[in-house]
Scaffold this motif. Structure first.
Motif, PDB file in Angstrom:
ATOM      1  N   HIS A   8      60.583  19.747  75.908  1.00 30.95           N
ATOM      2  CA  HIS A   8      59.466  20.509  76.492  1.00 30.95           C
ATOM      3  C   HIS A   8      59.937  21.321  77.694  1.00 30.95           C
ATOM      4  CE1 HIS A   8      56.341  18.402  74.146  1.00 30.95           C
ATOM      5  NE2 HIS A   8      57.249  17.447  74.122  1.00 30.95           N
ATOM      6  N   ASP A  13      54.231  20.864  79.193  1.00 32.97           N
ATOM      7  CA  ASP A  13      54.233  19.891  80.281  1.00 32.97           C
ATOM      8  C   ASP A  13      55.620  19.437  80.707  1.00 32.97           C
ATOM      9  OD1 ASP A  13      54.755  18.415  78.051  1.00 32.97           O
ATOM     10  OD2 ASP A  13      53.009  17.116  78.196  1.00 32.97           O
ATOM     11  N   HIS A  38      54.003  21.708  73.572  1.00 33.78           N
ATOM     12  CA  HIS A  38      52.728  21.300  72.979  1.00 33.78           C
ATOM     13  C   HIS A  38      51.883  22.532  72.636  1.00 33.78           C
ATOM     14  CE1 HIS A  38      53.274  17.049  73.967  1.00 33.78           C
ATOM     15  NE2 HIS A  38      53.619  17.395  75.192  1.00 33.78           N
ATOM     16  N   HIS A 248      61.179  16.023  79.149  1.00 33.50           N
ATOM     17  CA  HIS A 248      60.109  16.703  79.893  1.00 33.50           C
ATOM     18  C   HIS A 248      60.579  17.084  81.299  1.00 33.50           C
ATOM     19  CE1 HIS A 248      57.340  15.242  76.756  1.00 33.50           C
ATOM     20  NE2 HIS A 248      56.343  15.886  77.314  1.00 33.50           N
TER      21      HIS A 248
HETATM   22 FE    FE Z   1      54.251  16.064  76.663  1.00 30.69          FE
END
Ligand code: FE
Ligand code: AMP
Ligand code: FE
Ligand code: ZN
Length: 288
Positions: A8, A13, A38, A248
């Protein structure tokens, strides 16, 4: 070959910009990295522009789905980002995240937490806004010590005091849409039980029959027994198995390349895909 098929960026996020993500992926010794934000492909163009030599980018997204009341994530790879039906569905899910975040903020305000939409919008930037951004705001306010600590029944976990649902796609419909856009689908972290309820094996069998290509097996949220069970299920159902970090940036503890995918499985994913090609790094205009 080191292949990480689930990452990501700030387009959703994650905390690395797409440029930082591909540079960090190269620095981590990866040969292939997938950008799977996402419900959005917004980070792709920047990642392509910054792609270092020797690193290949797989374009994708992680689609928010719901089956019989259980939330699940479907990784979609190498689909045509312009295909109108899938694009419309991605936008529907992504756009619904804004009023949903505002509703969660209203619930938090009722619980006495002085979080504001301005604060969450600042943290999310132009990324598709989600619970991790709200969680980061709670960390800033000193309500919880870490982002993970906000995913409890007291706060933002599914069914938690401040949780609000969002529009999510029926996974059978999502598989159909991704296939029609030339893409390949992999069920993300199907056994991540600490995040909430997971779908039963019978449902995975149903999704396999509907054209699901694979399941993510090696993932930080799967213990060894879960991985063994999922590997057996994949063999039974003829599904591909992948491994990935679900990176992330600093919003989660996992590191790039923490888990990787077998080169043969990666080869099969690229052979099945017809909507887009993996992008080989040419040095990256933005990197010069
Ligand atoms: Fe996530
Ligand atoms: P949302 O899509 O807005 O409902 O938020 C879901 C996202 O929250 C997931 O993609 C993860 O990035 C994150 N998440 C879910 N459960 C946890 C958890 N227990 N700890 C940290 N992050 C989580
Ligand atoms: Fe996920
Ligand atoms: Zn993810």
């Amino acid at each position: 070959m080191r292949i990480d098929l689930h990452c990501h960026s700030t387009a959703s996020d994650g905390t690395d910009t797409p440029t930082e993500l591909v540079r960090n992926a190269a620095a981590a010794g990866l040969d292939v990295v997938a950008l799977t934000d996402h419900d959005t492909t917004r980070g792709h163009a920047e990642a392509v522009a910054a792609l270092p030599e020797g690193l290949t980018l797989v374009t994708g997204a992680e689609l928010s789905c719901r089956l019989d009341g259980v939330g699940l994530h479907l990784l979609a790879y190498l689909f045509d980002p312009e295909e109108p039906a899938l694009l419309a569905e991605r936008e529907l899910v992504r756009d619904d995240r804004v009023p949903r975040a505002q509703a969660m903020i209203a619930k938090l305000n009722e619980l006495g937490v002085p979080v504001t939409w301005e604060q969450v919008a600042r943290i999310a930037g132009d990324g598709s806004v989600g619970r991790p951004h709200v969680a980061s705001a709670l960390v800033e306010l000193g309500v919880v010590p870490t982002v993970s600590d906000a995913f409890t029944a007291d706060w933002l976990a599914d069914g938690g005091r401040a949780h609000v649902g969002k529009h999510e796609t029926d996974p059978f419909e999502a598989i159909r849409l991704v296939k029609a856009a030339g893409g390949v689908t992999v069920f993300a972290h199907p056994g991540a039980s600490k995040r909430g309820r997971t779908v039963p094996e019978s449902a995975i069998a149903g999704l396999a029959a509907a054209g699901l290509d694979g399941i993510e097996v090696d993932h930080m949220d799967h213990d060894p027994a879960t991985r063994a069970r999922l590997r057996g299920l994949a063999k039974e159902l003829g599904l591909l198995t992948t491994g990935s970090s679900d990176y992330h940036g600093s919003r989660k503890t996992c590191v790039l390349g923490e888990h990787t995918t077998d080169p043969e499985v990666y080869g099969e994913i690229t052979r099945r895909a017809a909507g887009a090609f993996p992008v080989p790094g040419a040095g990256g205009t933005a990197a010069r």
